[in-house]
Design a protein around this motif. Structure first.
Motif, PDB file in Angstrom:
ATOM      1  N   ILE A  31       5.590  21.732 -35.638  1.00 49.82           N
ATOM      2  CA  ILE A  31       6.314  21.007 -34.595  1.00 49.82           C
ATOM      3  C   ILE A  31       7.801  21.209 -34.820  1.00 49.82           C
ATOM      4  O   ILE A  31       8.289  20.999 -35.938  1.00 49.82           O
ATOM      5  CB  ILE A  31       5.985  19.505 -34.617  1.00 49.82           C
ATOM      6  CG1 ILE A  31       4.474  19.287 -34.484  1.00 49.82           C
ATOM      7  CG2 ILE A  31       6.718  18.799 -33.483  1.00 49.82           C
ATOM      8  CD1 ILE A  31       4.065  17.818 -34.559  1.00 49.82           C
ATOM      9  N   ASN A  32       8.487  21.582 -33.765  1.00 51.10           N
ATOM     10  CA  ASN A  32       9.936  21.747 -33.861  1.00 51.10           C
ATOM     11  C   ASN A  32      10.584  20.432 -33.428  1.00 51.10           C
ATOM     12  O   ASN A  32      10.383  19.399 -34.048  1.00 51.10           O
ATOM     13  CB  ASN A  32      10.374  22.938 -33.020  1.00 51.10           C
ATOM     14  CG  ASN A  32      11.804  23.345 -33.293  1.00 51.10           C
ATOM     15  OD1 ASN A  32      12.452  22.813 -34.198  1.00 51.10           O
ATOM     16  ND2 ASN A  32      12.319  24.275 -32.515  1.00 51.10           N
ATOM     17  N   THR A  33      11.333  20.436 -32.374  1.00 50.09           N
ATOM     18  CA  THR A  33      12.020  19.239 -31.905  1.00 50.09           C
ATOM     19  C   THR A  33      11.042  18.255 -31.266  1.00 50.09           C
ATOM     20  O   THR A  33      10.114  18.656 -30.567  1.00 50.09           O
ATOM     21  CB  THR A  33      13.102  19.615 -30.894  1.00 50.09           C
ATOM     22  OG1 THR A  33      14.051  20.477 -31.530  1.00 50.09           O
ATOM     23  CG2 THR A  33      13.827  18.385 -30.384  1.00 50.09           C
ATOM     24  N   MET A  34      11.266  16.976 -31.531  1.00 46.90           N
ATOM     25  CA  MET A  34      10.526  15.897 -30.865  1.00 46.90           C
ATOM     26  C   MET A  34      11.542  14.987 -30.192  1.00 46.90           C
ATOM     27  O   MET A  34      12.680  14.847 -30.674  1.00 46.90           O
ATOM     28  CB  MET A  34       9.675  15.102 -31.851  1.00 46.90           C
ATOM     29  CG  MET A  34       8.695  15.937 -32.643  1.00 46.90           C
ATOM     30  SD  MET A  34       7.622  14.960 -33.720  1.00 46.90           S
ATOM     31  CE  MET A  34       6.383  14.385 -32.537  1.00 46.90           C
ATOM     32  N   GLY A  35      11.124  14.376 -29.096  1.00 47.89           N
ATOM     33  CA  GLY A  35      12.081  13.545 -28.396  1.00 47.89           C
ATOM     34  C   GLY A  35      11.453  12.577 -27.427  1.00 47.89           C
ATOM     35  O   GLY A  35      10.230  12.557 -27.241  1.00 47.89           O
ATOM     36  N   TRP A  36      12.306  11.775 -26.827  1.00 49.82           N
ATOM     37  CA  TRP A  36      11.915  10.795 -25.825  1.00 49.82           C
ATOM     38  C   TRP A  36      12.734  11.017 -24.564  1.00 49.82           C
ATOM     39  O   TRP A  36      13.954  11.206 -24.638  1.00 49.82           O
ATOM     40  CB  TRP A  36      12.134   9.380 -26.343  1.00 49.82           C
ATOM     41  CG  TRP A  36      11.198   9.001 -27.454  1.00 49.82           C
ATOM     42  CD1 TRP A  36      11.431   9.118 -28.790  1.00 49.82           C
ATOM     43  CD2 TRP A  36       9.885   8.461 -27.298  1.00 49.82           C
ATOM     44  NE1 TRP A  36      10.332   8.680 -29.494  1.00 49.82           N
ATOM     45  CE2 TRP A  36       9.363   8.275 -28.603  1.00 49.82           C
ATOM     46  CE3 TRP A  36       9.084   8.124 -26.213  1.00 49.82           C
ATOM     47  CZ2 TRP A  36       8.097   7.760 -28.831  1.00 49.82           C
ATOM     48  CZ3 TRP A  36       7.828   7.607 -26.449  1.00 49.82           C
ATOM     49  CH2 TRP A  36       7.338   7.434 -27.736  1.00 49.82           C
ATOM     50  N   TYR A  37      12.052  10.972 -23.443  1.00 50.52           N
ATOM     51  CA  TYR A  37      12.666  11.037 -22.128  1.00 50.52           C
ATOM     52  C   TYR A  37      12.252   9.768 -21.376  1.00 50.52           C
ATOM     53  O   TYR A  37      11.309   9.090 -21.768  1.00 50.52           O
ATOM     54  CB  TYR A  37      12.175  12.267 -21.357  1.00 50.52           C
ATOM     55  CG  TYR A  37      12.675  13.578 -21.905  1.00 50.52           C
ATOM     56  CD1 TYR A  37      12.227  14.075 -23.134  1.00 50.52           C
ATOM     57  CD2 TYR A  37      13.592  14.352 -21.187  1.00 50.52           C
ATOM     58  CE1 TYR A  37      12.689  15.288 -23.636  1.00 50.52           C
ATOM     59  CE2 TYR A  37      14.058  15.564 -21.668  1.00 50.52           C
ATOM     60  CZ  TYR A  37      13.604  16.029 -22.896  1.00 50.52           C
ATOM     61  OH  TYR A  37      14.052  17.225 -23.382  1.00 50.52           O
ATOM     62  N   ARG A  38      12.962   9.480 -20.307  1.00 50.82           N
ATOM     63  CA  ARG A  38      12.569   8.339 -19.476  1.00 50.82           C
ATOM     64  C   ARG A  38      12.815   8.646 -18.010  1.00 50.82           C
ATOM     65  O   ARG A  38      13.676   9.459 -17.675  1.00 50.82           O
ATOM     66  CB  ARG A  38      13.323   7.071 -19.889  1.00 50.82           C
ATOM     67  CG  ARG A  38      14.822   7.102 -19.652  1.00 50.82           C
ATOM     68  CD  ARG A  38      15.472   5.854 -20.223  1.00 50.82           C
ATOM     69  NE  ARG A  38      16.919   5.863 -20.026  1.00 50.82           N
ATOM     70  CZ  ARG A  38      17.745   4.961 -20.538  1.00 50.82           C
ATOM     71  NH1 ARG A  38      17.269   3.955 -21.302  1.00 50.82           N
ATOM     72  NH2 ARG A  38      19.051   5.028 -20.303  1.00 50.82           N
TER      73      ARG A  38
END
Length: 121
Positions: A31-38
């Motif tokens: 897994i590279n980048t992890m994030g949150w969007y809304r």
């Protein structure tokens, strides 16, 4: 098959806190980048916060100082600690991860199903 499973959304009063979690499951290499969007009603999806595999973070200006993103690489999980919540934080929050399923693959974007966060008195 790779899945991102989110938890932790809900209803909270202004000034309150919530913690979102997102765990990646299935078979994959890295897994590279992890994030949150809304995404709020009538608005486009926006980036909230991201964290690289090395722990570098970035936030949208509107949440700086209030939200903290972190990850546990051993658990393939990303978290979003949200403090001092405001009504304008109300949205469906989506987890995102760039995952490589096999060593020969490119990283591909995966999304969670979304979890509702409502900030209201």
């Amino acid at each position: 098959q790779v899945q991102l499973v989110e938890s932790g959304g809900g209803l909270v009063q202004p000034g309150g806190s919530l913690r979102l979690s997102c765990a990646a499951s299935g078979t994959f290499f890295s897994i590279n980048t992890m994030g949150w969007y809304r995404q709020a009603p009538g608005k486009e999806r926006e980036l909230v916060a991201v964290v690289t595999s090395g722990g570098m973070t970035n936030y949208v200006d509107s949440v700086k100082g209030r939200f903290t993103i972190s990850r546990d690489n051993a658990k393939n999980t990303v978290y979003l600690q949200m403090n001092s919540l405001k009504p304008e934080d109300t949205a469906v929050y989506y987890c995102n991860a760039q995952i490589r399923r096999r060593p020969s693959d490119y990283h591909r974007n995966y999304w969670g199903q979304g979890t509702q966060v409502t900030v209201s008195s």
